[in-house]
Design an enzyme around this catalytic site. Structure first.
Site, PDB file in Angstrom:
ATOM      1  CE  LYS A  89       6.238  13.756   5.242  1.00  0.00           C
ATOM      2  NZ  LYS A  89       6.515  12.327   4.977  1.00  0.00           N
ATOM      3  CG  ASP A 136       2.217   8.667   7.304  1.00  0.00           C
ATOM      4  OD1 ASP A 136       3.177   9.166   7.737  1.00  0.00           O
ATOM      5  OD2 ASP A 136       2.255   7.868   6.117  1.00  0.00           O
ATOM      6  CD  GLU A 141      11.613   9.188   9.356  1.00  0.00           C
ATOM      7  OE1 GLU A 141      10.699   9.561   8.213  1.00  0.00           O
ATOM      8  OE2 GLU A 141      11.069   8.438  10.183  1.00  0.00           O
ATOM      9  CG  ASP A 158       2.850  12.420   5.426  1.00  0.00           C
ATOM     10  OD1 ASP A 158       3.540  12.232   4.175  1.00  0.00           O
ATOM     11  OD2 ASP A 158       3.459  11.961   6.474  1.00  0.00           O
TER      12      ASP A 158
HETATM   13  O1  KIV Z   1       4.430  11.422   9.228  1.00  0.00           O
HETATM   14  C1  KIV Z   1       5.320  12.139   9.740  1.00  0.00           C
HETATM   15  O2  KIV Z   1       5.256  12.687  10.921  1.00  0.00           O
HETATM   16  C2  KIV Z   1       6.503  12.247   8.894  1.00  0.00           C
HETATM   17  C3  KIV Z   1       7.767  12.984   9.663  1.00  0.00           C
HETATM   18  C4  KIV Z   1       8.430  11.948  10.350  1.00  0.00           C
HETATM   19  C5  KIV Z   1       8.490  13.617   8.650  1.00  0.00           C
HETATM   20  O3  KIV Z   1       6.810  12.142   8.020  1.00  0.00           O
END
Ligand code: KIV
Length: 269
Positions: free
Chosen positions: A117, A48, A186, A87
């Site tokens: 995710k 995201d 993270e 995401d």
């Molecule tokens: O949204 C994203 O790019 C992420 C990464 C930072 C793992 O969640």
């Protein structure tokens, strides 16, 4: 070259057992997904972060299901052998387990993702378990949670206090127990990320969390230097594409203004 076998969540888990590091990068479009797959990247994350990197939002909070499905579909059309993880945006899994499962199903059925995710450890344990029980693999995400910016008021490195470390330990256990196949760590202090990596059987994929995770992920536009200027400390720039693009645009502008483009070779006489 023989084509790569499709990477599965099971194969990602096996990597930890075998001691083979996991490589992940983000993609939001067909071309990038193809290039990442050609480079044998294991996990192609439709993060995201597309909200702040490509869509111009100030944080990931305004990113919608519509945005994420649009980009997930573009990535899935590349028919990559890497594992495509979508995401789940802010608000798409916070109301109820039923809402979370419904939206996760949309990512795999409409979007063509292989897994989803979502951000949060212990507080999202039941939600992760509900999605996993619906047959959808889940990548966890703990530590700095960009979707929590409204609550946190900023992006801060995690694992600096004893209370934070204890919470992170609870989080990684919760993510593992809920059935996630791996977990993003993270911006967690490197020694703590190392400890978390040792205490869980699922692979950890670090971003800004040192080198002792089971794998690494970066936001592709950051590592390519697409946004120029500022780069977070944890990012290594592998290219300066922002500068190169600007130079190309300036050259084109000059050529057009001087009547040098198109030339004979670019025209049909
Ligand atoms: O949204 C994203 O790019 C992420 C990464 C930072 C793992 O969640």
């Amino acid at each position: 070259m023989t084509p790569r076998k499709k990477i599965t969540p099971k194969a990602i888990r096996e990597r930890k057992r075998k001691g083979r590091l996991i490589v992940a990068l983000t993609a939001a479009d067909f071309i990038t997904a193809r290039l990442l797959d050609d480079a044998a990247v294991d996990i192609i994350l439709v993060g995201d972060s597309v909200g702040t990197t490509l869509l111009g939002y100030e944080s990931t909070v305004p990113v919608t299901m519509r945005d994420m499905l649009h980009h997930t579909k573009a990535v899935a059309r590349a028919k990559v052998s890497g594992l495509v993880v979508a995401d789940m945006p802010f608000g798409s899994y916070h109301q109820s387990k039923a809402q979370a499962v419904r939206n996760a199903l949309r990512f795999v059925r409409e979007g063509g993702a292989d897994a989803v995710k979502l951000e949060g450890g212990l507080v999202q344990k039941a939600t992760i378990a509900a999605i996993v029980n619906a047959g959808i693999p889940v990548l966890g995400h703990i530590g700095l949670l960009p979707q929590s910016i409204l609550q946190e008021g900023g992006y801060k490195v995690q694992g600096r206090t004893e209370a934070q470390v204890e919470a992170l330990e609870r989080d990684i256990h919760a993510v593992e127990e809920a059935g996630a196949f791996a977990c993003v760590l993270e911006y967690i202090c490197a020694p703590i990320a190392r400890k978390l990596t040792k205490m869980t059987s699922i692979p950890t994929i670090g971003i800004g969390s040192g080198r002792h995770c089971d794998g690494q992920v970066l936001v592709t536009s950051d590592m390519l230097g697409l946004q120029g200027g500022f780069a977070p400390r944890a990012v290594r720039r592998y290219a300066e594409l922002g500068k190169e693009m600007k130079t190309a645009f300036e050259k084109f502008t000059k050529d057009v203004l001087k009547g040098k483009f198109p030339g004979k070779e670019e025209s049909f006489e």
